[in-house]
Design a protein around this motif. Structure first.
Motif, PDB file in Angstrom:
ATOM      1  N   VAL A  20      12.930  18.799  11.353  1.00 19.57           N
ATOM      2  CA  VAL A  20      12.418  18.866  12.728  1.00 19.57           C
ATOM      3  C   VAL A  20      11.577  20.123  12.925  1.00 19.57           C
ATOM      4  O   VAL A  20      10.479  20.075  13.492  1.00 19.57           O
ATOM      5  CB  VAL A  20      13.582  18.818  13.733  1.00 19.57           C
ATOM      6  N   LEU A  21      12.067  21.264  12.445  1.00 16.74           N
ATOM      7  CA  LEU A  21      11.334  22.510  12.631  1.00 16.74           C
ATOM      8  C   LEU A  21      10.087  22.584  11.762  1.00 16.74           C
ATOM      9  O   LEU A  21       9.108  23.249  12.123  1.00 16.74           O
ATOM     10  CB  LEU A  21      12.247  23.706  12.322  1.00 16.74           C
ATOM     11  N   PHE A  22      10.111  21.888  10.637  1.00  9.99           N
ATOM     12  CA  PHE A  22       8.951  21.919   9.752  1.00  9.99           C
ATOM     13  C   PHE A  22       7.834  20.997  10.257  1.00  9.99           C
ATOM     14  O   PHE A  22       6.677  21.395  10.365  1.00  9.99           O
ATOM     15  CB  PHE A  22       9.363  21.532   8.326  1.00  9.99           C
ATOM     16  N   ASP A  23       8.174  19.754  10.579  1.00  8.06           N
ATOM     17  CA  ASP A  23       7.171  18.793  11.063  1.00  8.06           C
ATOM     18  C   ASP A  23       7.885  17.728  11.881  1.00  8.06           C
ATOM     19  O   ASP A  23       8.323  16.706  11.359  1.00  8.06           O
ATOM     20  CB  ASP A  23       6.421  18.160   9.885  1.00  8.06           C
ATOM     21  N   VAL A  24       8.017  17.983  13.161  1.00  4.02           N
ATOM     22  CA  VAL A  24       8.758  17.049  14.003  1.00  4.02           C
ATOM     23  C   VAL A  24       7.997  15.745  14.200  1.00  4.02           C
ATOM     24  O   VAL A  24       8.595  14.678  14.391  1.00  4.02           O
ATOM     25  CB  VAL A  24       9.085  17.718  15.362  1.00  4.02           C
ATOM     26  N   GLU A  25       6.659  15.798  14.143  1.00  7.67           N
ATOM     27  CA  GLU A  25       5.885  14.573  14.334  1.00  7.67           C
ATOM     28  C   GLU A  25       6.067  13.594  13.186  1.00  7.67           C
ATOM     29  O   GLU A  25       5.873  12.392  13.350  1.00  7.67           O
ATOM     30  CB  GLU A  25       4.395  14.915  14.493  1.00  7.67           C
ATOM     31  N   ASP A  26       6.435  14.109  12.013  1.00 11.05           N
ATOM     32  CA  ASP A  26       6.670  13.221  10.878  1.00 11.05           C
ATOM     33  C   ASP A  26       7.910  12.369  11.084  1.00 11.05           C
ATOM     34  O   ASP A  26       8.092  11.343  10.425  1.00 11.05           O
ATOM     35  CB  ASP A  26       6.818  14.054   9.602  1.00 11.05           C
ATOM     36  N   MET A  27       8.773  12.783  12.013  1.00 17.19           N
ATOM     37  CA  MET A  27       9.979  12.008  12.309  1.00 17.19           C
ATOM     38  C   MET A  27       9.652  10.680  12.991  1.00 17.19           C
ATOM     39  O   MET A  27      10.473   9.772  13.019  1.00 17.19           O
ATOM     40  CB  MET A  27      10.917  12.819  13.209  1.00 17.19           C
ATOM     41  N   ARG A  28       8.438  10.566  13.545  1.00 19.05           N
ATOM     42  CA  ARG A  28       8.061   9.314  14.203  1.00 19.05           C
ATOM     43  C   ARG A  28       7.952   8.145  13.218  1.00 19.05           C
ATOM     44  O   ARG A  28       7.934   6.983  13.630  1.00 19.05           O
ATOM     45  CB  ARG A  28       6.729   9.486  14.936  1.00 19.05           C
ATOM     46  N   LYS A  29       7.848   8.446  11.937  1.00 21.32           N
ATOM     47  CA  LYS A  29       7.776   7.383  10.937  1.00 21.32           C
ATOM     48  C   LYS A  29       9.097   6.639  10.808  1.00 21.32           C
ATOM     49  O   LYS A  29       9.132   5.523  10.290  1.00 21.32           O
ATOM     50  CB  LYS A  29       7.386   7.971   9.581  1.00 21.32           C
ATOM     51  N   ILE A  30      10.184   7.257  11.269  1.00 22.23           N
ATOM     52  CA  ILE A  30      11.489   6.604  11.201  1.00 22.23           C
ATOM     53  C   ILE A  30      11.550   5.514  12.266  1.00 22.23           C
ATOM     54  O   ILE A  30      11.142   5.715  13.411  1.00 22.23           O
ATOM     55  CB  ILE A  30      12.618   7.634  11.400  1.00 22.23           C
ATOM     56  N   LYS A  31      12.041   4.382  11.886  1.00 15.30           N
ATOM     57  CA  LYS A  31      12.122   3.245  12.806  1.00 15.30           C
ATOM     58  C   LYS A  31      13.062   3.570  13.964  1.00 15.30           C
ATOM     59  O   LYS A  31      14.193   3.978  13.775  1.00 15.30           O
ATOM     60  CB  LYS A  31      12.633   2.016  12.058  1.00 15.30           C
ATOM     61  N   GLY A  32      12.562   3.391  15.181  1.00 16.80           N
ATOM     62  CA  GLY A  32      13.360   3.605  16.373  1.00 16.80           C
ATOM     63  C   GLY A  32      13.177   4.977  17.003  1.00 16.80           C
ATOM     64  O   GLY A  32      13.693   5.233  18.092  1.00 16.80           O
ATOM     65  N   ILE A  33      12.459   5.887  16.355  1.00 17.56           N
ATOM     66  CA  ILE A  33      12.235   7.227  16.892  1.00 17.56           C
ATOM     67  C   ILE A  33      11.010   7.200  17.802  1.00 17.56           C
ATOM     68  O   ILE A  33       9.908   6.866  17.355  1.00 17.56           O
ATOM     69  CB  ILE A  33      12.044   8.264  15.765  1.00 17.56           C
ATOM     70  N   GLY A  34      11.216   7.538  19.077  1.00 17.13           N
ATOM     71  CA  GLY A  34      10.145   7.563  20.049  1.00 17.13           C
ATOM     72  C   GLY A  34      10.043   8.912  20.736  1.00 17.13           C
ATOM     73  O   GLY A  34      10.637   9.914  20.303  1.00 17.13           O
ATOM     74  N   PRO A  35       9.290   8.967  21.846  1.00 18.09           N
ATOM     75  CA  PRO A  35       9.113  10.256  22.547  1.00 18.09           C
ATOM     76  C   PRO A  35      10.423  10.856  23.033  1.00 18.09           C
ATOM     77  O   PRO A  35      10.633  12.069  22.935  1.00 18.09           O
ATOM     78  CB  PRO A  35       8.198   9.886  23.719  1.00 18.09           C
ATOM     79  N   ARG A  36      11.320  10.013  23.554  1.00 17.32           N
ATOM     80  CA  ARG A  36      12.594  10.557  24.042  1.00 17.32           C
ATOM     81  C   ARG A  36      13.421  11.119  22.890  1.00 17.32           C
ATOM     82  O   ARG A  36      14.040  12.176  23.024  1.00 17.32           O
ATOM     83  CB  ARG A  36      13.370   9.472  24.773  1.00 17.32           C
ATOM     84  N   ALA A  37      13.434  10.410  21.766  1.00 15.79           N
ATOM     85  CA  ALA A  37      14.187  10.910  20.609  1.00 15.79           C
ATOM     86  C   ALA A  37      13.580  12.211  20.091  1.00 15.79           C
ATOM     87  O   ALA A  37      14.308  13.143  19.716  1.00 15.79           O
ATOM     88  CB  ALA A  37      14.212   9.853  19.504  1.00 15.79           C
ATOM     89  N   ILE A  38      12.258  12.306  20.082  1.00 15.37           N
ATOM     90  CA  ILE A  38      11.604  13.546  19.659  1.00 15.37           C
ATOM     91  C   ILE A  38      11.990  14.690  20.594  1.00 15.37           C
ATOM     92  O   ILE A  38      12.243  15.827  20.165  1.00 15.37           O
ATOM     93  CB  ILE A  38      10.083  13.360  19.620  1.00 15.37           C
ATOM     94  N   SER A  39      12.057  14.386  21.893  1.00 16.59           N
ATOM     95  CA  SER A  39      12.460  15.411  22.861  1.00 16.59           C
ATOM     96  C   SER A  39      13.898  15.872  22.609  1.00 16.59           C
ATOM     97  O   SER A  39      14.204  17.073  22.665  1.00 16.59           O
ATOM     98  CB  SER A  39      12.313  14.863  24.275  1.00 16.59           C
ATOM     99  N   ASN A  40      14.791  14.923  22.302  1.00 13.29           N
ATOM    100  CA  ASN A  40      16.184  15.288  22.008  1.00 13.29           C
ATOM    101  C   ASN A  40      16.283  16.157  20.753  1.00 13.29           C
ATOM    102  O   ASN A  40      17.045  17.131  20.706  1.00 13.29           O
ATOM    103  CB  ASN A  40      17.024  14.029  21.842  1.00 13.29           C
ATOM    104  N   LEU A  41      15.506  15.805  19.740  1.00 17.04           N
ATOM    105  CA  LEU A  41      15.532  16.588  18.503  1.00 17.04           C
ATOM    106  C   LEU A  41      14.975  17.991  18.739  1.00 17.04           C
ATOM    107  O   LEU A  41      15.506  18.983  18.219  1.00 17.04           O
ATOM    108  CB  LEU A  41      14.717  15.870  17.420  1.00 17.04           C
TER     109      LEU A  41
END
Length: 640
Positions: free
Chosen positions: A470-491
């Motif tokens: 998350v700290l290195f590249d949080v936007e790369d987490m969007r590639k995971i199925k089911g990860i959206g803006p709210r999940a990115i905000s939680n992370l």
């Protein structure tokens, strides 16, 4: 002659199973051979035979030279005779002249018969060869005609024979004469005595074709067989993949209550079949291929050549024998199925190997220093096991986390996918995260439960590795199925909480926006219900007027006011039986001041609507809700 010719001709077609043209060609060739032997013609002389299938007549034409005086009738012809067949013939020309003998004789007839039979056999051989060459890789059914120590002779269609050798038979199965056998055509060889058809029941293609016959989804291409590994008569593994979404490939192959797979098992002499789902990720695919053993982790070594690439599979102590199988059978089949060399290790053995690599290789010095505290704990656990002291579940869990974390770190060091600058930044991030978070299960984090399960399925086992990503590249987490803006905000919130970063005062900045939204909402409500608002204003005006006009009444007025309701009560007292004698047709309800007050109060209630404004945390938009029935917030409906 015509009827006899047709009877014999049709009988040959039915008996031999050959085409009409093939038999006519064989007959013409036989007549040419018989003519050459009868007249003693040279083989260099051109001779042709023509058979009329309608009349059954046979004509033979021979090439002859046009001369004045015929010395040899088999090779020469006069000009007049030659011009019957070629009007432009001249002396010295070679002309095709009819030379059908009046009587071939017994020797010629026997020769023709032999040639016809030979040509028919040659035509049958070519027909069989062409037919079965197109059937290579398909299943055929035949009858056992003979049995010998080397194998079986199987009678097939088109009067062909196939060979099923002992090594191509499933171990333990026995066949008798006249038993029907199904086998795969593995090879077709050309032989002067006839095509040599090699059959097999141990080939992997035999299992593939059986699956196509028993499973309609495979036959129609909805489910695809990606790989097969087989040890005939003992065990087989099949990897299948669905080509359309919503299809369960394993369930389609097994069938309801296993009816489909059981039919194949019986055909293969009770050979056990494991059907697994294909996965593009080698780690997931190898873990499934080791089934029925449960795998702790799969770690790849991709620095070797394509043929020598190795996967290390780690399992618990009680799963080691199940993963290897009897005489290593399960491991061998998994290796053939996946195309990887598989090295299966127990958890303690894998832990010892990891410790040895960390201590011997200077490339892992930084990693060794980072894991120094965990290494001591792991060594204590291994010492405890060496002394035959029991290990608790927490000890095994710690070993699993240690091996997984170190193996992934070693893989990243040996197979860098980041630049040196990125690697240094990631190392700094890893060091800044508290060490205890690497031991914290992802399910024990402060994230929402559904997000925890999604991250666990994506391969994040502990909170420390998750925070590094998350700290290195949080936007790369969007590639995971089911990860959206709210999940990115939680992370992001979790990472800020761990790193001690205070959240931005978004709420204070949003207050003016909320006030503007509230004002706009009130204007919208007033614009939508002007009648109710006016009614409310009228009611308030009436109430104020009543307050202003009502002063201390005179005693007489008070007495009259006290007496009037008593008179009204007396007038309203009516016997119960008299109620039925009232003339309802002339009865008229009159509005009373009480009724008016009641109507005004209803209008007032209708005009006053309860309003609630909420801010959507994802979009930042305001949601205005209204309610006019009760104070139950479950009945509030979204208004705007």
């Amino acid at each position: 002659m015509k009827n006899e010719f047709f009877l014999a001709f049709n009988e040959l077609i039915e008996e031999r199973g050959l085409s009409r043209e093939v038999i006519l060609t064989a007959l013409e060739h036989a007549m040419v051979t018989a003519y050459q032997r009868t007249v003693g013609a040279s083989k260099s002389q051109r001779v042709e035979a023509k058979v009329d299938p309608d009349t059954g007549s046979i004509s033979i034409f021979a090439e002859k030279e046009v001369v004045d005086d015929v010395m040899n009738e088999s090779t020469e012809v006069v000009l007049e005779e030659a011009r019957r067949f070629d009007p432009e013939a001249e002396y010295g020309d070679l002309v095709m002249v009819e030379s059908t003998p009046d009587d071939f004789g017994r020797v010629a007839a026997q020769t023709a018969r032999q040639v016809i039979q030979q040509r028919m056999r040659e035509a049958e051989r070519m027909e069989q060869l062409s037919y079965f060459e197109n059937q290579v890789g398909e299943i055929v059914s035949g009858v056992v005609q003979a049995s010998n120590p080397s194998g079986l002779t199987i009678g097939l269609e088109k009067q062909a024979e196939g060979i099923l050798s002992r090594r191509d038979q499933i171990p333990g199965e026995r066949f008798r004469n006249l038993d029907r056998v199904r086998a795969l055509i593995a090879e077709v060889r050309d032989n002067p005595k006839g095509p040599q058809i090699v059959l097999s029941r141990t080939n992997s293609g035999f299992l593939r074709r059986l699956l196509e016959n028993e499973v309609p989804e495979i036959y129609h291409g909805i489910v695809e067989v990606r790989s097969i590994a087989r040890e005939p008569g003992q065990r087989a593994k099949v990897a299948v993949q669905a080509t359309q979404p919503g299809i369960d490939p394993v369930g389609a192959c097994v069938g309801m209550r296993g009816v489909r797979i059981q039919a194949i098992v019986r055909e293969l002499h009770n050979e056990k079949i494991d059907v697994i789902e294909w996965n593009d990720d080698p780690r997931e695919f190898i873990a499934k291929a080791i089934s029925p053993a449960k795998v702790v982790g799969v770690y790849l070594d991709e620095n070797r050549s394509e043929r020598n690439r190795t996967a290390t599979v780690v399992v618990k102590e009680d799963q080691l024998s199940l993963a290897i199988g009897r005489d290593g059978q399960n491991a061998r089949l998994a290796a053939r199925l996946t195309g990887w060399r598989i090295d299966i290790k127990s958890l303690t053995e894998a832990t010892s190997d990891v410790l040895y690599r960390l201590q011997q290789n200077e490339l892992f010095k930084a990693l060794r220093e980072t894991e120094a505290e965990k290494i001591e704990q792991v060594e204590e656990i291994l010492a405890k096991q060496a002394e035959n002291r029991p290990l608790v579940s927490e000890d095994y869990a710690q070993l699993i986390r240690f091996v997984d974390r170190v193996e992934k770190a070693i893989y990243d060091l040996l197979n860098p996918k980041y630049t040196p600058e990125q690697q240094k930044r990631m190392a700094d991030i890893r060091e800044s995260i508290p060490v205890e978070l690497y031991d914290q299960n992802i399910l024990d984090s402060d994230l929402p439960e559904h997000l925890q399960f999604m991250l666990q399925e994506a391969g994040f086992d502990n909170t420390g590795d998750l925070l590094v990503k998350v700290l290195f590249d949080v936007e790369d987490m969007r590639k995971i199925k089911g990860i959206g803006p709210r999940a990115i905000s939680n992370l992001t919130d979790l990472a800020n909480q761990v790193m001690g970063v205070e959240p931005q005062p978004a709420e204070a900045e949003a207050e003016p926006e909320v006030e503007e939204i509230m004002a706009a909402t009130e204007e919208a409500i007033v614009a939508e219900v002007p009648v109710e608002v006016e009614a409310e204003a009228e009611v308030e005006a009436v109430e104020e007027a009543a307050v202003e006009t009502v002063e201390e009444p005179a005693e007489a007025e008070v007495e009259e006011a006290e007496q009037e309701p008593q008179d009204e009560d007396e007038e309203e007292e009516v016997d119960f039986e008299q109620l039925f004698e009232l003339n309802l047709g002339g009865f008229k309800f009159e509005e009373t001041p009480d009724d008016e007050d009641e109507d005004d109060s209803k209008k007032k209630k209708k005009g006053r609507r309860n309003v609630q404004v909420e801010i959507d945390p994802d979009s930042g938009e305001a949601i205005v809700r209204r309610h006019r029935k009760s104070d139950d917030w479950d009945e509030w409906d979204e208004w705007g």
